[in-house]
Design a protein around this motif. Structure first.
Motif, short mmCIF file in Angstrom:
data_model
loop_
_atom_site.label_atom_id
_atom_site.label_comp_id
_atom_site.label_asym_id
_atom_site.label_seq_id
_atom_site.Cartn_x
_atom_site.Cartn_y
_atom_site.Cartn_z
N UNK A 1 -5.70 -0.53 -54.67
CA UNK A 1 -6.90 -0.29 -55.19
C UNK A 1 -7.16 1.25 -54.88
N UNK A 2 -7.85 1.99 -55.50
CA UNK A 2 -8.11 3.19 -55.14
C UNK A 2 -7.07 4.29 -55.06
N UNK A 3 -5.83 3.99 -55.48
CA UNK A 3 -4.90 4.95 -55.25
C UNK A 3 -5.13 6.16 -56.24
N UNK A 4 -4.38 7.30 -55.83
CA UNK A 4 -4.84 8.46 -56.26
C UNK A 4 -4.21 8.95 -57.64
N UNK A 5 -3.25 7.94 -57.81
CA UNK A 5 -2.42 8.24 -59.22
C UNK A 5 -3.41 7.61 -60.49
N UNK A 6 -4.41 6.89 -60.12
CA UNK A 6 -5.22 6.28 -61.13
C UNK A 6 -6.55 6.74 -61.02
N UNK A 7 -6.65 7.75 -60.19
CA UNK A 7 -8.10 8.41 -60.11
C UNK A 7 -8.24 9.20 -61.30
N UNK A 8 -9.38 9.07 -61.85
CA UNK A 8 -9.68 10.00 -63.01
C UNK A 8 -9.96 11.48 -62.80
N UNK A 9 -9.94 11.73 -61.50
CA UNK A 9 -10.21 13.18 -61.13
C UNK A 9 -8.80 13.84 -61.31
N UNK A 10 -7.81 13.15 -61.09
CA UNK A 10 -6.47 13.73 -61.11
C UNK A 10 -5.67 13.40 -62.31
N UNK A 11 -6.12 12.57 -63.22
CA UNK A 11 -5.46 12.25 -64.42
C UNK A 11 -4.62 13.61 -65.01
N UNK A 12 -3.40 13.46 -65.16
CA UNK A 12 -2.58 14.33 -65.92
C UNK A 12 -2.34 15.47 -64.90
N UNK A 13 -2.54 15.55 -63.74
CA UNK A 13 -2.13 16.73 -62.81
C UNK A 13 -0.85 17.19 -62.99
N UNK A 14 -0.49 18.66 -62.89
CA UNK A 14 0.83 19.13 -63.15
C UNK A 14 1.57 19.20 -61.93
N UNK A 15 0.77 19.07 -60.80
CA UNK A 15 1.18 19.11 -59.42
C UNK A 15 1.05 18.01 -58.73
N UNK A 16 2.23 17.81 -57.55
CA UNK A 16 2.19 16.69 -56.79
C UNK A 16 2.40 17.14 -55.36
N UNK A 17 1.43 16.83 -54.45
CA UNK A 17 1.46 17.36 -53.22
C UNK A 17 1.99 16.02 -52.24
N UNK A 18 3.16 16.13 -51.80
CA UNK A 18 3.86 15.16 -50.90
C UNK A 18 4.21 15.37 -49.59
N UNK A 19 4.67 14.42 -48.90
CA UNK A 19 4.99 14.60 -47.51
C UNK A 19 6.45 15.06 -47.42
N UNK A 20 6.86 14.88 -45.87
CA UNK A 20 8.10 15.32 -45.62
C UNK A 20 8.99 14.21 -46.03
N UNK A 21 10.43 14.78 -46.45
CA UNK A 21 11.43 13.90 -47.20
C UNK A 21 11.06 13.05 -48.20
N UNK A 22 10.57 13.95 -49.17
CA UNK A 22 10.36 13.62 -50.27
C UNK A 22 11.48 13.18 -51.56
N UNK A 23 11.54 12.15 -52.07
CA UNK A 23 12.66 11.89 -52.86
C UNK A 23 14.33 11.48 -52.22
N UNK A 24 13.74 10.85 -51.06
CA UNK A 24 15.06 10.25 -50.37
C UNK A 24 15.41 8.99 -51.03
N UNK A 25 16.50 8.26 -50.57
CA UNK A 25 16.97 7.21 -51.14
C UNK A 25 18.16 7.09 -52.11
N UNK A 26 18.16 6.59 -53.24
CA UNK A 26 19.04 6.53 -54.16
C UNK A 26 19.04 7.91 -54.95
N UNK A 27 20.16 8.22 -55.75
CA UNK A 27 20.32 9.38 -56.42
C UNK A 27 19.71 9.22 -58.02
N UNK A 28 19.17 8.33 -58.24
CA UNK A 28 18.64 8.19 -59.86
C UNK A 28 17.86 9.46 -60.23
N UNK A 29 18.44 9.92 -61.43
CA UNK A 29 17.66 10.80 -62.08
C UNK A 29 16.51 10.54 -62.67
N UNK A 30 16.34 9.21 -62.80
CA UNK A 30 15.12 8.53 -63.55
C UNK A 30 13.72 9.03 -62.71
#
Length: 209
Positions: A50-79
Motif C-alpha cells: 500500500x502507498x507505493x510510489x509506482x501507483x501514486x497518481x502524482x507520478x503516473x507515467x513519469x519518464x524518469x526513475x530515481x533509484x539507489x546503488x547497484x540498480x539492475x543487479x541479479x539475472x541478465x534478463x533484458x525483460x
C-alpha cells in the motif's frame, strides 16, 4: 529506437538500493513473446505494498526513475529494460548500475545516469514536488531550483542514443560502406564465391592447395 536528446518530467522518487531484475520484472512474466504489456508487471511485488510510489497518481507515467546503488543487479534478463520502457521510463538515475542492465538499458533507448549518492538524495527530494531534466546534449541533470549535476556516458552510447540507433540501425547506417567493401573484396579475390551453403564454397586456403 527513437532518438533521446532530453528527458523531462516528473520522476519516481524511489531511491531503493540493490534492486535486482527479479524485482523489476518477476520471472513469471518472462514467458511472454512480446515486449508490449510488460509495464504492467514492472515492480509487481513493490506495487503489492500500500502507498507505493509506482501507483501514486502524482507520478503516473513519469519518464524518469530515481533509484539507489547497484540498480539492475541479479539475472541478465533484458525483460527488465523492456518493462521499464513499456511503463514509459526513458532515464534511470542511480549511484551505480549492474553492467549488464546498463547495457540492456542503452540498447532499449533508456539512459542510465550515474550520479553521486548526495546528488541522488537531492533529486529524490526535488522529485516529490517538481520535474527534473536529463539532457544528453549538455550531459547534465537539472532542476527548477538551479541544481545542476553533470554526468558521464560512453561517447559511443551517447551518440547512439542521440541518433536513435540500435545494433540494426547502426548496421543499416553503414550499408554503403559494407556494400563497397563487399564489391572490392569480390574484385580482389574473385575465386571466393558465397553460395547458399557451405558445400562448394572455395576459400583462399583451398586455392593454395
Amino acid at each position: 529506437m527513437e532518438p533521446v536528446r532530453q528527458v523531462e518530467g516528473r520522476a519516481y522518487p524511489w531511491g531503493a538500493k540493490n534492486i535486482d531484475t527479479d524485482i523489476i520484472i518477476p520471472a513469471h512474466w518472462l514467458k511472454t513473446t512480446t515486449r508490449e504489456g510488460l509495464g504492467k508487471g514492472a515492480f509487481e511485488t513493490v506495487r503489492a505494498e500500500p502507498g507505493n510510489v509506482f501507483d501514486d497518481p502524482l507520478y503516473a507515467g513519469s519518464p524518469v526513475l530515481i533509484a539507489g546503488d547497484n540498480f539492475g543487479c541479479g539475472s541478465s534478463r533484458e525483460h527488465a529494460a523492456w518493462a521499464l520502457a513499456d511503463m514509459g521510463v526513458k532515464a534511470v538515475i542511480a549511484p551505480s548500475f549492474s553492467d549488464i542492465f546498463s547495457g540492456n538499458a542503452f540498447k532499449n533507448g533508456i539512459v542510465p545516469v550515474v550520479l553521486s549518492q548526495e546528488a541522488v538524495d537531492r533529486l529524490v527530494e526535488v522529485a516529490r514536488t517538481d520535474e527534473i531534466t536529463v539532457d544528453l546534449e549538455t550531459m547534465t541533470v537539472t532542476t527548477p531550483f538551479q541544481d545542476r549535476f553533470p554526468f558521464e556516458l560512453d561517447p559511443f552510447r551517447r551518440q547512439c542514443l542521440l541518433e536513435g540507433l540500435d545494433e540494426i540501425g547502426m548496421t543499416l547506417a553503414r550499408d554503403t560502406a559494407i556494400s563497397k567493401f563487399e564489391s572490392g573484396a569480390a574484385e580482389a579475390r574473385p575465386w571466393i564465391k558465397v553460395g547458399a551453403g557451405h558445400e562448394g564454397t572455395l576459400v583462399e586456403s583451398d586455392r593454395r592447395t
